[in-house]
Write a protein that holds these residues in place. Sequence first.
Motif, PDB file in Angstrom:
ATOM      1  N   UNK A  36       0.822  -1.217   0.000  1.00 16.58           N
ATOM      2  CA  UNK A  36       0.000   0.000   0.000  1.00 16.58           C
ATOM      3  C   UNK A  36       0.856   1.268   0.000  1.00 16.58           C
ATOM      4  N   UNK A  37       0.456   2.196  -0.860  1.00 15.05           N
ATOM      5  CA  UNK A  37       1.149   3.480  -1.006  1.00 15.05           C
ATOM      6  C   UNK A  37       0.174   4.615  -0.739  1.00 15.05           C
ATOM      7  N   UNK A  38       0.676   5.695  -0.175  1.00 16.52           N
ATOM      8  CA  UNK A  38      -0.145   6.889   0.022  1.00 16.52           C
ATOM      9  C   UNK A  38      -0.478   7.502  -1.332  1.00 16.52           C
ATOM     10  N   UNK A  39      -1.692   8.054  -1.430  1.00 12.92           N
ATOM     11  CA  UNK A  39      -2.127   8.746  -2.642  1.00 12.92           C
ATOM     12  C   UNK A  39      -2.711  10.093  -2.243  1.00 12.92           C
ATOM     13  N   UNK A  40      -3.181  10.848  -3.220  1.00 11.70           N
ATOM     14  CA  UNK A  40      -3.805  12.133  -2.895  1.00 11.70           C
ATOM     15  C   UNK A  40      -5.175  11.941  -2.237  1.00 11.70           C
ATOM     16  N   UNK A  41      -5.673  10.695  -2.225  1.00 12.93           N
ATOM     17  CA  UNK A  41      -6.964  10.404  -1.608  1.00 12.93           C
ATOM     18  C   UNK A  41      -6.849   9.788  -0.216  1.00 12.93           C
ATOM     19  N   UNK A  42      -5.735   9.072   0.050  1.00 14.45           N
ATOM     20  CA  UNK A  42      -5.702   8.266   1.268  1.00 14.45           C
ATOM     21  C   UNK A  42      -4.284   7.971   1.746  1.00 14.45           C
ATOM     22  N   UNK A  43      -4.159   7.852   3.076  1.00 17.52           N
ATOM     23  CA  UNK A  43      -2.939   7.382   3.715  1.00 17.52           C
ATOM     24  C   UNK A  43      -3.226   5.997   4.298  1.00 17.52           C
ATOM     25  N   UNK A  44      -2.462   4.959   3.896  1.00 16.53           N
ATOM     26  CA  UNK A  44      -2.741   3.605   4.394  1.00 16.53           C
ATOM     27  C   UNK A  44      -2.283   3.401   5.833  1.00 16.53           C
ATOM     28  N   UNK A  45      -3.036   2.577   6.569  1.00 14.88           N
ATOM     29  CA  UNK A  45      -2.734   2.234   7.958  1.00 14.88           C
ATOM     30  C   UNK A  45      -3.021   0.755   8.172  1.00 14.88           C
ATOM     31  N   UNK A  46      -2.015  -0.037   8.555  1.00 13.87           N
ATOM     32  CA  UNK A  46      -2.257  -1.419   8.978  1.00 13.87           C
ATOM     33  C   UNK A  46      -2.503  -1.373  10.480  1.00 13.87           C
ATOM     34  N   UNK A  47      -3.664  -1.857  10.915  1.00 12.39           N
ATOM     35  CA  UNK A  47      -4.068  -1.775  12.315  1.00 12.39           C
ATOM     36  C   UNK A  47      -4.398  -3.177  12.826  1.00 12.39           C
ATOM     37  N   UNK A  48      -3.920  -3.555  14.028  1.00 10.63           N
ATOM     38  CA  UNK A  48      -4.346  -4.844  14.589  1.00 10.63           C
ATOM     39  C   UNK A  48      -5.880  -4.879  14.703  1.00 10.63           C
ATOM     40  N   UNK A  49      -6.478  -6.015  14.341  1.00 15.49           N
ATOM     41  CA  UNK A  49      -7.946  -6.092  14.333  1.00 15.49           C
ATOM     42  C   UNK A  49      -8.559  -5.821  15.706  1.00 15.49           C
ATOM     43  N   UNK A  50      -7.808  -6.070  16.780  1.00 10.81           N
ATOM     44  CA  UNK A  50      -8.355  -5.794  18.114  1.00 10.81           C
ATOM     45  C   UNK A  50      -8.150  -4.331  18.534  1.00 10.81           C
ATOM     46  N   UNK A  51      -7.539  -3.523  17.668  1.00 15.27           N
ATOM     47  CA  UNK A  51      -7.299  -2.113  17.983  1.00 15.27           C
ATOM     48  C   UNK A  51      -7.867  -1.175  16.917  1.00 15.27           C
ATOM     49  N   UNK A  52      -8.938  -1.586  16.259  1.00 13.16           N
ATOM     50  CA  UNK A  52      -9.566  -0.748  15.240  1.00 13.16           C
ATOM     51  C   UNK A  52     -10.000   0.565  15.905  1.00 13.16           C
ATOM     52  N   UNK A  53      -9.602   1.716  15.340  1.00 11.89           N
ATOM     53  CA  UNK A  53      -9.848   3.017  15.976  1.00 11.89           C
ATOM     54  C   UNK A  53     -11.258   3.565  15.718  1.00 11.89           C
TER      55      UNK A  53
END
Length: 162
Positions: free
Chosen positions: A104-121
């Motif tokens: 995953x790469x950042x674009x002008x639409x979005x910044x990617x974030x890998x998050x542990x499933x038990x820590x979904x914000x």
Amino acid sequence: MTIRDIDWTTWQPEQEATLVFIVRDGHVLLIHKKRGLGAGKINGPGGRIDEGESPVECAVREVEEELGVTPLDLQHRGKLRFQFTNGLALLVHVFWAGDCDGRPQESDEATPLWVPVEQVPFDHMWEDDRHWFPLMLRGTPFEGRFTFDGDSLLDLELSPLS
């Protein structure tokens, strides 16, 4: 506006869209959305379905455009119907993917974030997400109806499907 205020038998979406959640090694790929509906929130990649495009085609295209990766093992998990007090009526197809091809790469639409499933914000996401997201992760098909006033959830109805 409550769920009961709407005749869902005649309700028609003004727009249809997709959301995709790629899950790998106990982490889910989320984005910090930079523009459009939900800008500033954390969500999954996705967007509006183009004319003549299927929900699956849209899901793949949107992930590729926003993050530069291709979702693999895509599975339709749910449908969300949103009615906003400003008149916007939106149908969203929710997909789960078991992995992705590429990094995953950042674009002008979005910044990617890998998050542990038990820590979904959830505190940084749309209010409805905390209700259906666990069903999506477990592989339980679902349908939901939600009313919003701007960013504020007014009412909801969520049904797991067998």
